[in-house]
Design a protein around this motif. Structure first.
Motif, PDB file in Angstrom:
ATOM      1  N   ILE A 147      -1.735   9.514   1.078  1.00 33.53           N
ATOM      2  CA  ILE A 147      -0.749   8.571   0.552  1.00 33.53           C
ATOM      3  C   ILE A 147      -0.118   7.801   1.717  1.00 33.53           C
ATOM      4  CG2 ILE A 147       1.342   8.270  -0.824  1.00 33.53           C
ATOM      5  CD1 ILE A 147      -0.985   9.414  -2.408  1.00 33.53           C
ATOM      6  N   PHE A 148      -0.216   6.485   1.688  1.00 37.26           N
ATOM      7  CA  PHE A 148       0.355   5.656   2.759  1.00 37.26           C
ATOM      8  C   PHE A 148       1.874   5.779   2.794  1.00 37.26           C
ATOM      9  CE2 PHE A 148      -3.657   3.286   1.951  1.00 37.26           C
ATOM     10  CZ  PHE A 148      -4.187   3.366   3.242  1.00 37.26           C
ATOM     11  N   LYS A 149       2.410   5.852   4.037  1.00 39.08           N
ATOM     12  CA  LYS A 149       3.859   5.947   4.235  1.00 39.08           C
ATOM     13  C   LYS A 149       4.385   4.668   4.875  1.00 39.08           C
ATOM     14  CE  LYS A 149       3.531  10.952   4.957  1.00 39.08           C
ATOM     15  NZ  LYS A 149       2.075  10.990   4.775  1.00 39.08           N
ATOM     16  N   GLU A 150       5.688   4.466   4.775  1.00 39.13           N
ATOM     17  CA  GLU A 150       6.333   3.223   5.216  1.00 39.13           C
ATOM     18  C   GLU A 150       6.045   2.885   6.673  1.00 39.13           C
ATOM     19  OE1 GLU A 150       8.203  -0.250   4.887  1.00 39.13           O
ATOM     20  OE2 GLU A 150       8.161   1.162   3.196  1.00 39.13           O
TER      21      GLU A 150
ATOM     22  N   TRP B 111       0.828  -1.207   0.000  1.00 39.41           N
ATOM     23  CA  TRP B 111       0.000   0.000   0.000  1.00 39.41           C
ATOM     24  C   TRP B 111       0.868   1.264   0.000  1.00 39.41           C
ATOM     25  CZ3 TRP B 111      -4.495  -0.663   4.078  1.00 39.41           C
ATOM     26  CH2 TRP B 111      -5.278  -1.777   3.734  1.00 39.41           C
ATOM     27  N   VAL B 112       2.117   1.144   0.430  1.00 43.96           N
ATOM     28  CA  VAL B 112       2.988   2.307   0.595  1.00 43.96           C
ATOM     29  C   VAL B 112       3.182   3.009  -0.756  1.00 43.96           C
ATOM     30  CG1 VAL B 112       5.308   3.089   1.235  1.00 43.96           C
ATOM     31  CG2 VAL B 112       4.164   1.307   2.573  1.00 43.96           C
ATOM     32  N   GLY B 113       2.980   4.331  -0.756  1.00 44.25           N
ATOM     33  CA  GLY B 113       3.123   5.113  -1.981  1.00 44.25           C
ATOM     34  C   GLY B 113       1.830   5.267  -2.748  1.00 44.25           C
TER      35      GLY B 113
ATOM     36  N   ASN C 133      -8.278   1.390  -2.747  1.00 44.03           N
ATOM     37  CA  ASN C 133      -9.698   1.027  -2.744  1.00 44.03           C
ATOM     38  C   ASN C 133     -10.021   0.140  -1.535  1.00 44.03           C
ATOM     39  OD1 ASN C 133     -12.294   1.048  -3.611  1.00 44.03           O
ATOM     40  ND2 ASN C 133     -11.953  -0.129  -5.490  1.00 44.03           N
ATOM     41  N   VAL C 134      -9.607   0.646  -0.378  1.00 46.33           N
ATOM     42  CA  VAL C 134      -9.662  -0.139   0.857  1.00 46.33           C
ATOM     43  C   VAL C 134     -11.058  -0.654   1.157  1.00 46.33           C
ATOM     44  CG1 VAL C 134      -9.367  -0.015   3.355  1.00 46.33           C
ATOM     45  CG2 VAL C 134      -7.663   1.008   1.848  1.00 46.33           C
TER      46      VAL C 134
END
Length: 216
Positions: free
Chosen positions: A193-196, A157-159, A166-167
């Motif tokens: 935006i998901f991060k690490e 999901w990261v990035g 589309n969770v």
């Protein structure tokens, strides 16, 4: 500040009393064991030695002055049942009683308890869920269907944004909160935006949530 009466100083009762007190509440504890009361009296607003299966003992406590009365007797269910019933007879506003089995909860509710808690059962369930997945960090059951989970964001999901992943449609869950270090974002927008190092707190059915924790 609220006022609480906690009857029974077993492990659960003691932890409850200390936490309630630390949260700046007015707490009275009662137990038959003088040694326990002596040990805790300096940490609690008020502490009394007494057998709460006796109506005169309960009456002397001024039951209707407390916002909530907790019955956390651990050794004999009969005592818990009697105390729960007496509390309501004496005008307790709200009674929360401890149970270890469903049949106990049934009798407690029939005899005056407004709410029943299962600390041993709840802890066992929480531990089982957390240990069944390497990536569930915390877990809270809301009802028989839905629970809250904290889990690290999935690597793939990261990035990508919540909308791109589309969770909701793909995984049938809702993201309520995102944590990253000391930073917390509630109800993140679809373009986030998901991060690490993100952790997500999600709500969903266990079977759906546990799918996203696999190989997170």
């Amino acid at each position: 500040m609220k006022s609480f009466l906690i009857i029974g100083m077993g492990a659960f009762g003691r932890h409850l009393a200390l936490k309630m007190s630390n949260l700046n509440n007015d707490v009275m504890i009662v137990d038959k064991d003088a040694a326990i009361i002596d040990e805790m009296s300096s940490m609690i607003t008020d502490a009394q030695i007494g057998d709460c299966t006796k109506e005169d003992v309960l009456r002397a406590l001024g039951i209707n002055n407390f916002d909530i009365c907790f019955v956390t007797i651990g050794d004999t269910f009969q005592s818990s049942l009697e105390i729960t019933s007496l509390l309501k007879d004496l005008g307790a506003k709200y009674v929360i009683s401890k149970a270890s089995r469903d049949i106990q909860a049934k009798f407690l509710l029939k005899n005056g308890a407004d709410e029943v808690v299962y600390p041993d059962k709840d802890m066992a369930e929480k531990l089982a869920v957390r240990c069944s997945s390497n990536n569930v960090l915390d877990f809270f059951s809301i009802n028989s269907e839905y629970s809250l989970y904290e889990t690290p964001v999935k690597h793939n999901w990261v990035g990508f944004s919540i909308e791109e992943v589309n969770v909701r449609k793909r995984f049938h869950i809702n993201i309520l909160l995102i944590k990253n270090g000391d930073s917390i974002m509630t109800l993140p927008k679809a373009d986030y935006i998901f991060k690490e190092d993100d952790h997500v707190i999600v709500i969903g059915k266990p079977e759906d949530v546990l799918k996203i924790t696999e190989n997170a």
